[in-house]
Design a protein around this motif. Structure first.
Motif, short mmCIF file in Angstrom:
data_model
loop_
_atom_site.label_atom_id
_atom_site.label_comp_id
_atom_site.label_asym_id
_atom_site.label_seq_id
_atom_site.Cartn_x
_atom_site.Cartn_y
_atom_site.Cartn_z
N UNK A 16 0.94 -1.25 -0.16
CA UNK A 16 -0.16 -0.10 0.20
C UNK A 16 0.87 1.10 0.05
N UNK A 17 0.53 1.99 -0.88
CA UNK A 17 1.33 3.46 -1.08
C UNK A 17 0.28 4.56 -0.65
N UNK A 18 0.62 5.01 0.69
CA UNK A 18 -0.39 5.92 1.10
C UNK A 18 -0.58 7.43 0.45
N UNK A 19 0.59 7.92 0.09
CA UNK A 19 0.84 9.14 -0.71
C UNK A 19 -0.03 9.01 -1.84
N UNK A 20 0.05 8.01 -2.74
CA UNK A 20 -0.76 7.79 -3.82
C UNK A 20 -2.09 7.10 -3.66
N UNK A 21 -2.49 6.57 -2.61
CA UNK A 21 -3.60 5.90 -2.15
C UNK A 21 -3.83 4.65 -3.18
N UNK A 22 -2.68 3.82 -3.19
CA UNK A 22 -2.94 2.71 -4.24
C UNK A 22 -2.64 1.50 -3.32
N UNK A 23 -3.30 0.50 -3.56
CA UNK A 23 -3.17 -1.04 -3.33
C UNK A 23 -2.68 -1.75 -4.23
N UNK A 24 -1.47 -2.46 -4.26
CA UNK A 24 -1.01 -3.32 -5.39
C UNK A 24 -1.11 -4.69 -4.84
N UNK A 25 -1.44 -5.49 -5.71
CA UNK A 25 -1.46 -7.07 -5.35
C UNK A 25 -0.65 -7.69 -6.40
N UNK A 26 0.59 -8.36 -6.06
CA UNK A 26 1.36 -8.87 -7.00
C UNK A 26 1.31 -10.35 -6.80
N UNK A 27 0.87 -11.24 -8.21
CA UNK A 27 0.59 -12.44 -8.14
C UNK A 27 1.83 -13.24 -8.59
N UNK A 28 2.70 -12.64 -9.62
CA UNK A 28 3.79 -13.40 -10.12
C UNK A 28 4.81 -12.62 -10.15
N UNK A 29 5.73 -12.61 -9.21
CA UNK A 29 6.93 -11.76 -8.76
C UNK A 29 7.82 -11.83 -10.06
N UNK A 30 8.04 -12.95 -10.48
CA UNK A 30 9.33 -13.23 -11.59
C UNK A 30 8.59 -13.04 -12.92
N UNK A 31 7.25 -12.91 -13.00
CA UNK A 31 7.02 -13.01 -14.42
C UNK A 31 6.81 -11.57 -15.37
N UNK A 32 7.36 -11.48 -16.37
CA UNK A 32 7.49 -10.18 -16.91
C UNK A 32 6.26 -9.89 -17.35
N UNK A 33 6.02 -8.32 -17.20
CA UNK A 33 4.95 -7.83 -17.65
C UNK A 33 4.80 -7.17 -19.04
#
Length: 82
Positions: A16-33
């Motif tokens: 969670x980034x409070x300054x941006x008010x964004x919650x990120x949910x990462x499912x596959x850390x090593x998979x390229x986007x």
């Protein structure tokens, strides 16, 4: 920033980034986007084969408040499989 470490290899990582008010949910850390799609207040980052890798919830505090209100009205029943 609030960071939750996954419990196992199949768990998601929450940030969670409070300054941006964004919650990120990462499912596959090593998979390229490969690319991202914006759907309302969600940004879904996907791999080349279309698998979601990372989901960002914009205006996360408002999303959480709304989710809390909805779940208070409709209690959920959990299905337990033996």
């Amino acid at each position: 920033m609030v960071h939750r470490k996954p419990r196992s290899a199949t768990s998601a990582t929450l940030q969670y980034e409070p300054e941006a008010d964004v919650l990120s949910v990462e499912y596959a850390r090593r998979t390229p986007i490969d690319h991202a799609m914006e759907i309302g207040n969600l940004v879904v980052h996907v791999s080349r084969n279309g698998t979601p890798v990372l989901v960002e919830i914009l205006n996360a505090s408002r999303f959480a408040a709304r989710a809390h209100t909805l779940t208070k009205r409709r209690p959920h029943r959990l299905a337990v499989r033996a």
